[in-house]
Design an enzyme around this catalytic site. Structure first.
Site, PDB file in Angstrom:
ATOM      1  N   GLU A  44      27.238  19.779  44.539  1.00 47.86           N
ATOM      2  CA  GLU A  44      27.848  18.898  45.283  1.00 47.86           C
ATOM      3  C   GLU A  44      28.310  17.597  44.493  1.00 47.86           C
ATOM      4  O   GLU A  44      29.254  16.984  44.821  1.00 47.86           O
ATOM      5  CB  GLU A  44      27.107  18.263  46.412  1.00 47.86           C
ATOM      6  CG  GLU A  44      26.435  19.222  47.301  1.00 47.86           C
ATOM      7  CD  GLU A  44      25.080  18.695  48.125  1.00 47.86           C
ATOM      8  OE1 GLU A  44      25.645  18.427  49.185  1.00 47.86           O
ATOM      9  OE2 GLU A  44      24.193  18.576  47.496  1.00 47.86           O
ATOM     10  N   CYS A  76      27.824  27.380  50.391  1.00 49.90           N
ATOM     11  CA  CYS A  76      27.584  27.228  51.703  1.00 49.90           C
ATOM     12  C   CYS A  76      28.174  26.140  52.438  1.00 49.90           C
ATOM     13  O   CYS A  76      27.745  25.702  53.563  1.00 49.90           O
ATOM     14  CB  CYS A  76      25.861  26.631  51.654  1.00 49.90           C
ATOM     15  SG  CYS A  76      25.542  25.377  50.743  1.00 49.90           S
ATOM     16  N   HIS A 136      32.465  15.812  62.069  1.00 49.14           N
ATOM     17  CA  HIS A 136      31.232  16.388  62.934  1.00 49.14           C
ATOM     18  C   HIS A 136      32.132  17.433  63.965  1.00 49.14           C
ATOM     19  O   HIS A 136      31.516  18.353  64.265  1.00 49.14           O
ATOM     20  CB  HIS A 136      30.585  15.408  63.577  1.00 49.14           C
ATOM     21  CG  HIS A 136      29.223  15.001  62.699  1.00 49.14           C
ATOM     22  ND1 HIS A 136      28.927  13.595  62.829  1.00 49.14           N
ATOM     23  CD2 HIS A 136      28.506  15.518  61.702  1.00 49.14           C
ATOM     24  CE1 HIS A 136      27.951  13.299  62.027  1.00 49.14           C
ATOM     25  NE2 HIS A 136      27.919  14.682  61.490  1.00 49.14           N
ATOM     26  N   ASN A 174      32.059  20.736  50.707  1.00 49.31           N
ATOM     27  CA  ASN A 174      32.283  19.604  51.481  1.00 49.31           C
ATOM     28  C   ASN A 174      32.042  18.323  50.591  1.00 49.31           C
ATOM     29  O   ASN A 174      32.945  17.542  50.176  1.00 49.31           O
ATOM     30  CB  ASN A 174      31.397  19.406  52.763  1.00 49.31           C
ATOM     31  CG  ASN A 174      31.852  20.714  53.767  1.00 49.31           C
ATOM     32  OD1 ASN A 174      32.388  21.595  53.481  1.00 49.31           O
ATOM     33  ND2 ASN A 174      30.675  20.560  54.598  1.00 49.31           N
ATOM     34  N   ASP A 175      30.808  18.130  49.997  1.00 47.64           N
ATOM     35  CA  ASP A 175      30.622  16.936  49.276  1.00 47.64           C
ATOM     36  C   ASP A 175      31.311  17.106  47.936  1.00 47.64           C
ATOM     37  O   ASP A 175      31.513  15.860  47.226  1.00 47.64           O
ATOM     38  CB  ASP A 175      29.133  16.644  49.310  1.00 47.64           C
ATOM     39  CG  ASP A 175      28.351  15.706  50.438  1.00 47.64           C
ATOM     40  OD1 ASP A 175      29.405  14.961  50.730  1.00 47.64           O
ATOM     41  OD2 ASP A 175      27.323  16.004  50.615  1.00 47.64           O
ATOM     42  N   ARG A 210      17.542  24.041  52.652  1.00 48.92           N
ATOM     43  CA  ARG A 210      17.782  22.830  51.899  1.00 48.92           C
ATOM     44  C   ARG A 210      16.758  21.799  52.423  1.00 48.92           C
ATOM     45  O   ARG A 210      16.555  21.380  53.590  1.00 48.92           O
ATOM     46  CB  ARG A 210      19.084  22.129  52.379  1.00 48.92           C
ATOM     47  CG  ARG A 210      19.497  21.049  51.453  1.00 48.92           C
ATOM     48  CD  ARG A 210      20.970  20.415  51.942  1.00 48.92           C
ATOM     49  NE  ARG A 210      21.059  20.002  53.017  1.00 48.92           N
ATOM     50  CZ  ARG A 210      22.242  19.704  53.645  1.00 48.92           C
ATOM     51  NH1 ARG A 210      23.385  20.111  53.256  1.00 48.92           N
ATOM     52  NH2 ARG A 210      22.375  19.230  54.833  1.00 48.92           N
ATOM     53  N   ARG A 236      19.682  23.611  57.304  1.00 44.78           N
ATOM     54  CA  ARG A 236      19.570  22.027  57.293  1.00 44.78           C
ATOM     55  C   ARG A 236      18.348  21.582  58.031  1.00 44.78           C
ATOM     56  O   ARG A 236      18.466  21.791  59.227  1.00 44.78           O
ATOM     57  CB  ARG A 236      20.837  21.336  57.747  1.00 44.78           C
ATOM     58  CG  ARG A 236      22.135  21.801  57.093  1.00 44.78           C
ATOM     59  CD  ARG A 236      23.349  21.212  58.031  1.00 44.78           C
ATOM     60  NE  ARG A 236      24.643  21.737  57.703  1.00 44.78           N
ATOM     61  CZ  ARG A 236      25.472  22.365  57.955  1.00 44.78           C
ATOM     62  NH1 ARG A 236      25.007  23.237  58.871  1.00 44.78           N
ATOM     63  NH2 ARG A 236      26.611  22.808  57.414  1.00 44.78           N
ATOM     64  N   ARG A 264      34.924  12.400  53.269  1.00 46.78           N
ATOM     65  CA  ARG A 264      35.025  13.743  54.094  1.00 46.78           C
ATOM     66  C   ARG A 264      35.349  13.254  55.587  1.00 46.78           C
ATOM     67  O   ARG A 264      35.769  14.255  56.462  1.00 46.78           O
ATOM     68  CB  ARG A 264      33.830  14.547  53.999  1.00 46.78           C
ATOM     69  CG  ARG A 264      32.407  13.956  54.399  1.00 46.78           C
ATOM     70  CD  ARG A 264      31.356  14.655  53.986  1.00 46.78           C
ATOM     71  NE  ARG A 264      31.273  15.998  54.758  1.00 46.78           N
ATOM     72  CZ  ARG A 264      30.145  16.592  54.826  1.00 46.78           C
ATOM     73  NH1 ARG A 264      29.039  16.346  53.923  1.00 46.78           N
ATOM     74  NH2 ARG A 264      29.942  17.586  55.610  1.00 46.78           N
TER      75      ARG A 264
END
Length: 556
Positions: A415, A486, A186, A438-439, A325, A288, A449
């Protein structure tokens, strides 16, 4: 004497200044007993402190807006968790003070998270911050947090809680360095949104002396302690050159020979739109929608509320592409009305599309709201599902979109490695792919992560991850459909060139990164990007891949 340290650069830019350390954590309260007749008063004290901290976090979120607001609202929900509060009150009833009961209840919950295979370890720092704020209020001591200073400085911390990162004043905090965290934590994401240079996962950062002069490069991850006059001049010259190049950068994303690569923005809600427009985003590559669902974990927002919020974003890009999304709940984003409370390993359980398919009414309401929000607008709306594993998932989502009367392109996020390996199969049901790097890295390498100890496996330069990206992009090319990125990988200018060389058709990132990527991409031809991509994939490690791509693009 000048020394150089290296962490993980997560937010571009150069900063030179003196070290200031984060305020110390709250001390452990004494374990003294209270008389039974004081229990009710102590319980009331605990409840007031919890409500005050939750209100403060919500207020900070409202001030910060955008992605930060969603993160801080999630923290406020942590503070008000009914099970935690019940545990606090039980401990007070048997003789604990309010502050000790809070400390012990949170410690117990912390242990549960750590025992869940550390898939939820990224939330431990958030939980600790909430605990410290409640205990500090009960003890009547200053909140742990960003130091007071009239002069600009570089902030050093073990880790930064979202509540601190969200409201950093970039006129005072020149940059920050943390011992823990990873490139997709974050704090890293919020640092990029703020445009503050940042480095994470730097062992020994806390040992830097208060007032020590350091220089940090948020692109390379380097920290120069007591930099020489020559090093300062070189860094300042480099920073000035970057700023001039960024100022001159405008227009659509493209290579030097005219191969177009649309540069889109990742946003968390209407509050992020202004920064995206100012940065010249050609649309939104990842909207998001979780921010709407965090206000009340017990129920989903109404169709009317969702419609109004979605339309605000769609109206900001009248001729652009906006990729939405649908709700990605579960794992570190649990929602009471949607996600199971007793999963042993939520990150590998019912999350993302799986949750929505188990609750078709929630999905139907969101899709209907998106359809209503787009009515009468010339925007190019695209809607994608998170955590798609195979063709059956993709078909279920596409069917739901059609049943809701949604006139938009339907897509799938890649992902999960299975979706990359079988991308051509997935594309038989949907019209585009979007790689959430990321995922995808998290699941490819079994590396959480949020855990700094495994940050090297979260590095998007890992050759195995590049192989999966190439596989998905090739499937898109074979099927005549688009395949964008993304994830945070797109915010690295050098990696953006490599992704372009792998065949990715669009790049979406935090608004602050768009000028950097646009400027860098414009320096090279598509053929150079393709050679850099091939060189990176031919290596055995992330560091080697980065160096190989750099060598190709610099003509070495």
């Amino acid at each position: 004497m000048e020394t150089t340290l290296r962490g993980v650069g997560v937010s571009h830019g150069v900063a030179i200044g003196e070290v200031r350390h984060m305020g110390t954590a709250v001390l452990e309260p004494p374990a003294k007993q209270i008389p039974a007749e004081e229990a009710e008063r102590e319980q009331a004290r605990a409840r007031r402190a919890v409500e005050a901290v939750a209100a403060d976090l919500m207020a900070r979120g409202n001030l910060a807006g955008g992605e930060a607001q969603a993160v801080l609202e999630a923290q406020a929900m942590m503070a008000q968790d009914p099970e935690l509060i019940a545990d606090v009150e039980r401990r007070i009833a048997v003789g604990s003070t309010a502050e000790r009961a809070v400390y012990d209840a949170f410690a117990s919950y912390r242990a549960l998270l750590a025992g869940a295979g550390e898939y939820l370890a990224g939330r431990v720092a958030d939980l600790d911050d909430v605990r410290n704020r409640i205990v500090a209020r009960l003890l009547g001591v200053p909140m742990p947090g960003v130091p007071d200073s009239d002069e600009p400085y570089i902030l050093i911390a073990r880790d930064l809680a979202p509540a601190d990162t969200a409201l950093l004043d970039p006129t005072l905090v020149l940059g920050f360095v943390t011992e823990e965290g990873g490139p997709t934590s974050h704090s890293a994401i919020l640092a990029r949104a703020l445009g503050v240079p940042a480095i994470v996962a730097l062992p020994g950062a806390g040992e830097l002396g208060e007032g020590t002069e350091i220089a940090i490069d948020g692109s390379s991850g380097e920290v120069f302690v007591d930099p020489s006059a020559e090093k300062r001049a070189a860094l300042e010259a480099d920073a000035a050159a970057r700023k001039a190049a960024l100022s001159a950068s405008s227009g659509p994303g493209a290579t030097s020979d005219g191969h177009t690569v649309p540069l889109l923005a990742n946003i968390g809600g209407p509050g992020d739109v202004a920064a995206a427009v100012e940065a010249g985003a050609e649309g939104v590559g990842l909207f998001r929608t979780e921010f709407l669902f965090l206000d009340d974990s017990a129920r989903a927002p109404s169709e009317e509320k969702q419609t109004a919020a979605y339309r605000q974003v769609l109206e900001a890009f009248p001729q652009g592409r906006v990729v939405v999304r649908v709700l990605d709940a579960g794992a570190d984003k649990p929602l009471e009305f949607l996600t199971p409370a007793d999963e042993p390993n939520p990150a590998l359980g019912v999350r993302g599309l799986r949750s929505l398919l188990d609750h078709p009414d929630v999905l139907r309401t969101q899709l209907t709201a998106l359809a209503r929000a787009a009515e009468g607008l010339p925007v190019h709306l695209e809607v994608m599902a998170p955590m798609v594993a195979d063709r059956a998932d993709a078909k279920a989502f596409a069917d739901a979109c059609r049943e809701a009367g949604l006139h938009a392109k339907f897509g799938a996020m890649v992902e999960i490695p299975s979706a990359a390996l079988r991308a051509r199969s997935v594309l038989q049901e949907v019209e585009f792919l979007s790689l959430g790097t990321n995922d995808l890295a998290q699941y490819t390498f079994a590396a959480d992560r949020q855990v700094g100890a495994v940050s090297r496996l979260q590095d998007p330069w890992q050759p195995a991850l590049l192989d999966l990206v190439a596989m998905a992009a090739e499937a898109g090319r074979a099927e005549g459909k688009s395949c964008g990125v993304c994830g945070e990988a797109a915010s690295d200018p050098l990696l953006a060139c490599v992704l372009t060389g792998l065949g990715v058709t669009s790049l979406s990132m935090g608004a602050a990164s768009i000028p950097y990527v646009r400027t860098t991409l414009a320096k090279y031809t598509l053929a150079q990007c393709e050679r850099a991509a091939a060189a990176a994939r031919a290596t055995e490690s992330a560091d080697e891949a980065r160096a190989a791509a750099q060598a190709v693009l610099s003509g070495e």
